[in-house]
Design a protein around this motif. Structure first.
Motif, PDB file in Angstrom:
ATOM      1  N   TYR A 186       0.887  -1.467   0.274  1.00 40.18           N
ATOM      2  CA  TYR A 186      -0.666  -0.288  -0.120  1.00 40.18           C
ATOM      3  C   TYR A 186       0.717   1.405   0.590  1.00 40.18           C
ATOM      4  N   ALA A 187       0.526   2.131  -0.258  1.00 39.70           N
ATOM      5  CA  ALA A 187       0.855   3.762  -0.595  1.00 39.70           C
ATOM      6  C   ALA A 187       0.974   4.034   0.935  1.00 39.70           C
ATOM      7  N   ASP A 188       1.544   4.832   1.248  1.00 38.00           N
ATOM      8  CA  ASP A 188       1.130   5.086   2.839  1.00 38.00           C
ATOM      9  C   ASP A 188       0.716   6.313   3.282  1.00 38.00           C
ATOM     10  N   SER A 189      -0.533   7.290   2.096  1.00 37.41           N
ATOM     11  CA  SER A 189      -0.978   7.510   2.297  1.00 37.41           C
ATOM     12  C   SER A 189      -3.378   7.281   2.105  1.00 37.41           C
ATOM     13  N   VAL A 190      -3.005   6.201   1.842  1.00 35.70           N
ATOM     14  CA  VAL A 190      -3.938   4.958   1.809  1.00 35.70           C
ATOM     15  C   VAL A 190      -4.221   3.840   2.823  1.00 35.70           C
ATOM     16  N   LYS A 191      -3.121   4.125   3.398  1.00 42.82           N
ATOM     17  CA  LYS A 191      -2.972   2.412   4.661  1.00 42.82           C
ATOM     18  C   LYS A 191      -3.805   3.072   5.672  1.00 42.82           C
ATOM     19  N   GLY A 192      -4.974   2.354   6.075  1.00 42.49           N
ATOM     20  CA  GLY A 192      -5.862   1.927   6.967  1.00 42.49           C
ATOM     21  C   GLY A 192      -7.091   2.726   6.714  1.00 42.49           C
ATOM     22  N   ARG A 193      -7.464   3.002   5.165  1.00 49.17           N
ATOM     23  CA  ARG A 193      -8.489   3.445   4.731  1.00 49.17           C
ATOM     24  C   ARG A 193      -8.613   2.557   3.282  1.00 49.17           C
ATOM     25  N   PHE A 194      -7.717   2.616   2.107  1.00 45.78           N
ATOM     26  CA  PHE A 194      -8.446   1.836   1.611  1.00 45.78           C
ATOM     27  C   PHE A 194      -7.893   0.302   1.712  1.00 45.78           C
ATOM     28  N   THR A 195      -8.189  -1.048   1.126  1.00 48.89           N
ATOM     29  CA  THR A 195      -7.601  -2.584   1.271  1.00 48.89           C
ATOM     30  C   THR A 195      -8.344  -2.894  -0.305  1.00 48.89           C
ATOM     31  N   ILE A 196      -7.107  -3.469  -0.815  1.00 49.02           N
ATOM     32  CA  ILE A 196      -6.957  -4.647  -1.865  1.00 49.02           C
ATOM     33  C   ILE A 196      -7.436  -6.005  -1.495  1.00 49.02           C
ATOM     34  N   SER A 197      -8.293  -6.204  -2.134  1.00 50.39           N
ATOM     35  CA  SER A 197      -8.263  -8.137  -2.805  1.00 50.39           C
ATOM     36  C   SER A 197      -8.637  -8.904  -3.833  1.00 50.39           C
ATOM     37  N   ARG A 198      -8.227  -9.874  -4.073  1.00 48.53           N
ATOM     38  CA  ARG A 198      -8.513 -10.040  -5.247  1.00 48.53           C
ATOM     39  C   ARG A 198      -9.134 -11.860  -5.250  1.00 48.53           C
ATOM     40  N   ASP A 199      -9.992 -11.677  -6.042  1.00 46.73           N
ATOM     41  CA  ASP A 199     -10.351 -13.129  -6.160  1.00 46.73           C
ATOM     42  C   ASP A 199     -10.102 -13.647  -7.488  1.00 46.73           C
ATOM     43  N   GLY A 200      -8.799 -15.044  -7.286  1.00 48.65           N
ATOM     44  CA  GLY A 200      -8.193 -15.395  -8.155  1.00 48.65           C
ATOM     45  C   GLY A 200      -8.911 -16.355  -9.157  1.00 48.65           C
ATOM     46  N   ALA A 201      -9.587 -16.922  -9.190  1.00 47.71           N
ATOM     47  CA  ALA A 201     -10.821 -17.639 -10.087  1.00 47.71           C
ATOM     48  C   ALA A 201     -11.097 -16.391 -11.088  1.00 47.71           C
ATOM     49  N   LYS A 202     -11.846 -15.145 -10.801  1.00 50.06           N
ATOM     50  CA  LYS A 202     -11.552 -14.591 -11.610  1.00 50.06           C
ATOM     51  C   LYS A 202     -11.393 -13.600 -12.237  1.00 50.06           C
ATOM     52  N   ASN A 203      -9.585 -13.715 -11.769  1.00 52.52           N
ATOM     53  CA  ASN A 203      -8.777 -12.973 -12.323  1.00 52.52           C
ATOM     54  C   ASN A 203      -9.661 -10.844 -11.898  1.00 52.52           C
ATOM     55  N   THR A 204      -9.691 -10.893 -11.052  1.00 51.33           N
ATOM     56  CA  THR A 204     -10.690  -9.526 -10.717  1.00 51.33           C
ATOM     57  C   THR A 204     -10.003  -8.989  -9.133  1.00 51.33           C
ATOM     58  N   VAL A 205      -9.458  -7.976  -9.007  1.00 50.34           N
ATOM     59  CA  VAL A 205      -8.724  -7.606  -7.744  1.00 50.34           C
ATOM     60  C   VAL A 205      -9.843  -6.250  -7.717  1.00 50.34           C
ATOM     61  N   TYR A 206     -10.066  -5.981  -6.398  1.00 45.41           N
ATOM     62  CA  TYR A 206     -11.392  -4.986  -5.857  1.00 45.41           C
ATOM     63  C   TYR A 206     -10.491  -3.525  -5.231  1.00 45.41           C
ATOM     64  N   LEU A 207     -10.691  -2.732  -5.069  1.00 40.85           N
ATOM     65  CA  LEU A 207     -10.210  -1.777  -4.525  1.00 40.85           C
ATOM     66  C   LEU A 207     -11.721  -1.308  -3.539  1.00 40.85           C
ATOM     67  N   GLN A 208     -11.522  -1.343  -1.900  1.00 45.14           N
ATOM     68  CA  GLN A 208     -11.955  -0.928  -1.228  1.00 45.14           C
ATOM     69  C   GLN A 208     -11.931   0.990  -0.454  1.00 45.14           C
ATOM     70  N   MET A 209     -12.240   1.569  -1.071  1.00 47.38           N
ATOM     71  CA  MET A 209     -11.778   2.490  -0.685  1.00 47.38           C
ATOM     72  C   MET A 209     -13.110   3.469   0.370  1.00 47.38           C
ATOM     73  N   ASN A 210     -12.259   3.395   1.905  1.00 41.60           N
ATOM     74  CA  ASN A 210     -13.032   4.356   2.445  1.00 41.60           C
ATOM     75  C   ASN A 210     -12.420   5.186   3.259  1.00 41.60           C
ATOM     76  N   SER A 211     -13.074   5.911   4.170  1.00 44.72           N
ATOM     77  CA  SER A 211     -13.047   8.046   4.486  1.00 44.72           C
ATOM     78  C   SER A 211     -12.176   8.398   3.489  1.00 44.72           C
ATOM     79  N   LEU A 212     -12.979   8.851   1.924  1.00 45.11           N
ATOM     80  CA  LEU A 212     -12.270   9.095   1.502  1.00 45.11           C
ATOM     81  C   LEU A 212     -12.421  10.733   1.243  1.00 45.11           C
ATOM     82  N   LYS A 213     -11.505  11.157   0.496  1.00 43.79           N
ATOM     83  CA  LYS A 213     -10.864  12.747   0.482  1.00 43.79           C
ATOM     84  C   LYS A 213     -11.000  13.441  -0.222  1.00 43.79           C
ATOM     85  N   PRO A 214     -11.228  14.691  -0.401  1.00 46.30           N
ATOM     86  CA  PRO A 214     -11.104  15.108  -1.946  1.00 46.30           C
ATOM     87  C   PRO A 214      -9.559  15.167  -2.492  1.00 46.30           C
TER      88      PRO A 214
END
Length: 117
Positions: free
Chosen positions: A59-87
């Protein structure tokens, strides 16, 4: 070759959440590492987070604790959950992939995220 298709961007108020998705297809060797990069208006593209096929995450330092990356290997799909978004999270988010050996980067078309204050 690799195709990466992003979805999930949009407009959200500061403090809100968004979830980005990126579906990869094509040469699976080139999908070993998948991740997200952010390009703010007038700035260069920067790393947000990456995840490998074996689950190694950066993770970049600027998103640690706010964003979560995950992956579904069977679908070759990656997700980015972004919380506490800032301008300052506003910009285009690009999906990225590369092989285990590095080398060429593959990019999606990008999805716009706008965070209003």
């Amino acid at each position: 070759q690799v195709q990466l298709v992003e979805s999930g961007g949009g407009l959200v108020q500061a403090g809100g959440s968004l979830r980005l998705s990126c579906a990869g297809s094509g040469n699976t060797f080139m999908l070993y590492q998948m991740g997200w990069f952010h390009q703010a208006p007038g700035k260069r593209r920067e790393l947000v987070a990456t995840i490998s096929a074996v689950g190694s995450i950066v993770y970049a330092d600027s998103v640690k604790g706010r964003f979560t990356i995950s992956r579904d290997g069977a679908k070759n799909t990656v997700y980015l959950q972004m919380n506490s978004l800032k301008p300052e999270d506003t910009g285009v988010y690009y999906c990225n992939s590369r092989s285990q050996l590095g080398g060429r980067d593959f990019w999606g078309q990008g999805t716009q995220v706008t965070v209003s204050s």
